[in-house]
Design an enzyme around this catalytic site. Structure first.
Site, short mmCIF file in Angstrom:
data_model
loop_
_atom_site.label_atom_id
_atom_site.label_comp_id
_atom_site.label_asym_id
_atom_site.label_seq_id
_atom_site.Cartn_x
_atom_site.Cartn_y
_atom_site.Cartn_z
N ASN A 216 1.01 -1.21 -0.09
CA ASN A 216 0.16 -0.08 0.19
C ASN A 216 0.99 1.15 -0.02
OD1 ASN A 216 -1.82 2.15 0.49
ND2 ASN A 216 -3.04 0.90 1.89
N GLU A 254 -4.69 -13.74 10.43
CA GLU A 254 -3.43 -13.51 11.07
C GLU A 254 -3.46 -13.96 12.44
OE1 GLU A 254 0.02 -11.71 10.67
OE2 GLU A 254 -1.25 -11.17 9.30
N SER A 272 29.24 -5.40 -1.56
CA SER A 272 28.83 -5.73 -2.94
C SER A 272 28.62 -7.37 -3.08
CB SER A 272 29.80 -5.40 -3.99
OG SER A 272 31.17 -5.91 -3.64
#
Length: 584
Positions: A216, A254, A272
């Protein structure tokens, strides 16, 4: 036109390599977030221009040889391979139009890339310094060939306008994109983040390839890793794809599936290697070049030539760069599907103990509202790696290492939710690089058997742009010293994990498992050199990354089970109701 005369072909596939190398060298110097870093040597920027010229000229020369064509046709062929997206192909044709005649002329006189790039002033010899070259010298000698080449192009109006290798970001098509890339490199935050919660619904420019996808973008309180609001009865506030109410009993999904499941996320603080730096060898192998081969160039460009979506800690997509994807995050997700999308890869090309606090400013974890996290610190080389001729003087000392890491841990202690965990990973023994690669052919040298990694390492050192002079060197004494220092720094991490206590997390240490990775790959029928990235001859390959993930998981599973949390007994029900939980 005069401004364009300062640019060259590296634009369309070495820009981020150049940015990466500048960033790597800048951050691989002593100091911390509060200490000034010495400036780069002036020769470093010239060296980066030289590398770009050498790569492109070599490719054009080999394409002409492979297809029995003129250099001009080979140049056109290369531009045709480059994607149109982000104006790469337009830029290729533009620069080819400007520089093509000189480049073609020199190649038709059978000048190799070393001679070409020195002749057009993109490779330069500093006073008192050797003449850097990648390929074996021509039969008539390198200096004689250079004199001949300079006579050929001495009347070139384009070459007369060259003074320095200017930033490619001055080209109009790249101005805005470069601004975005500079922003994400500086801040390590998603460029497209409309609600400011440090998560994004877009993949690249530090988006959801780097940290779980925001479900969202209009609400800053909705993001991966938070504790669910009101058990996500009405909407998915933690982006794990589990929300709503079971109509059979009125219990929120949930609550039913994730309460007491010890949900937690994974956060990588790394370099990296953790970001998974990779340049496809096909981009430098004339026999394998095609439109399809270069199709990932825009994606790589906007991800800083890193591929975190395939990395060993936070990878989640099937690898398209060889090998396979396996990651600590995927293991943690399979153990508990409530952990879906809860990952952050806060890694940086050039990351080390010296710039950790800068990295951690992009950490997205609220110590009250969010679930606990497993933080893995893995900077495996940059504390001993740099491109300086006096490389030892710029290595981190054990005292500096202790100070830097303790500063990092104290920051984490004030930001992580209680019940979190930190795993410190030791430095790698980089002697493995020379031992496995020095007498093998680099991708640029495979067609004519004329460039080994020994030559590449020497060339990069000569240009003062080597990512690690200490290990990428023919000097065995220096290689051994670099590994000794790396071991000393690893022992600092080990002692911190043994002796220090923190309020928000417990702390563990593990050696970088190079030996185990090599053993497992050998047992699978592989060869040790395949564990190293072929283009740079420095980073772990996709294979090494995937194997390392499994080794780390097994160690945690058997020695630190409290780190991982319980196996969720409702996983099959979550899959039955929510299938792929909205995908990644």
């Amino acid at each position: 036109m005069r401004g364009l005369g300062q640019l060259f072909l590296p634009i369309f596939f070495t820009l981020i390599l150049i940015v990466h190398l500048k960033d790597t060298m800048s951050s691989a110097l002593p100091g911390s977030a509060h200490q000034p870093v010495p400036p780069l040597a002036s020769g470093s920027h010239q060296g980066l221009a030289c590398i770009g010229c050498m790569l492109v000229t070599s490719v054009i020369e080999q394409l002409a040889q492979l297809h029995n064509s003129t250099a001009k046709a080979a140049l056109e062929r290369l531009c045709n391979y480059i994607p149109e997206k982000l104006h790469f192909q337009d830029i290729c044709y533009l620069v080819a139009e400007i520089y093509g005649p000189e480049l073609v002329k020199l190649l038709e006189y059978k000048m190799n890339a070393d001679v070409v790039c020195h002749s057009i002033k993109l490779c330069k010899q500093d006073a008192g310094q050797p003449l850097c070259h990648l390929y074996p010298p021509p039969k008539l000698g390198l200096n004689a060939a250079l004199r001949k080449a300079r006579r050929i192009v001495r009347n070139s109006e384009v070459l007369k306008s060259i003074t320095v290798f200017s930033s490619v970001c001055k080209l109009p098509p790249l101005v805005k994109l470069c601004e975005k890339i500079k922003y994400v490199i500086k801040n390590q935050l998603p460029f497209e983040d409309f609600d400011g919660d440090k998560f994004s619904a877009f993949p690249t420019l530090r988006g959801y390839h780097w940290r779980g996808r925001d479900c969202n973008e209009g609400n800053a309180t909705v993001y991966p890793g938070r504790r669910p609001h009101n058990w996500d009865v009405e909407s998915d506030t933690n982006c794990n794809g589990i929300w709503g109410v079971d109509p059979k009993d009125g219990i929120p999904y949930e609550h039913k599936f994730c309460k007491g499941a010890e949900s937690k996320g994974i956060i990588l603080l790394g370099d990296s290697a953790g970001a998974h730096f990779h340049i496809p060898p096909e981009w430098m192998t004339a026999a394998q070049m095609s439109v399809q081969v270069f199709s990932d160039l825009p994606l790589a460009f906007t991800n800083e030539f890193d591929w975190p979506q395939f990395s060993g800690i936070t990878g989640f997509l099937n690898s398209t760069i060889g090998g396979w994807t396996d990651s600590f995050y995927l293991y943690l997700r399979r153990r508990n599907l409530c952990n879906h999308r809860d990952f952050q890869n806060i890694s940086k090309n050039g990351g080390s103990s010296r710039n950790l606090l800068d990295l951690m400013k992009s950490l997205a974890r609220d110590h009250v509202l969010d679930n606990p996290a497993i933080v893995i610190y893995s900077a495996i080389g940059n504390d001993v790696c740099n491109g300086r001729p006096d490389t030892v003087a710029y290595m981190t000392t054990p005292k500096q290492m202790h100070s830097n890491v303790m500063e990092m841990l104290q920051y984490l202690d004030s930001h992580l939710p209680k019940g979190s965990h930190v795993i410190l990973t030791g430095l790698v023994d980089g002697r493995f690089l020379w031992d496995q690669l020095h007498n093998r052919y680099h991708p640029l040298g495979q067609l004519n058997k004329d460039v080994t990694y020994k030559q590449l390492y020497s060339f990069l050192s000569c240009l003062r742009v080597s990512p690690c002079i200490g290990w990428m060197s023919s000097n065995e004494t220096l290689r051994n010293f670099t590994s000794e220092r790396a071991l000393q720094l690893s022992n600092v991490l080990k002692e911190i994990a043994r002796s220090e206590k923190f309020a928000s997390f417990d702390i563990f240490y593990m050696d970088f498992p190079l030996k185990k990775i090599a053993e497992e790959w050998h047992n699978l029928g592989g060869e040790a050199w395949q564990l190293i990235e072929p283009v740079d001859g420095f980073h772990p390959s996709q294979i090494a990354t995937a194997l390392g993930a499994g080794i780390l998981w097994q160690k945690a599973l058997h020695e630190w089970p409290q780190v991982l949390g319980k196996e969720n007994l409702f996983n099959s029900q979550i899959e039955a109701v929510f299938r792929d939980q909205g995908g990644h």
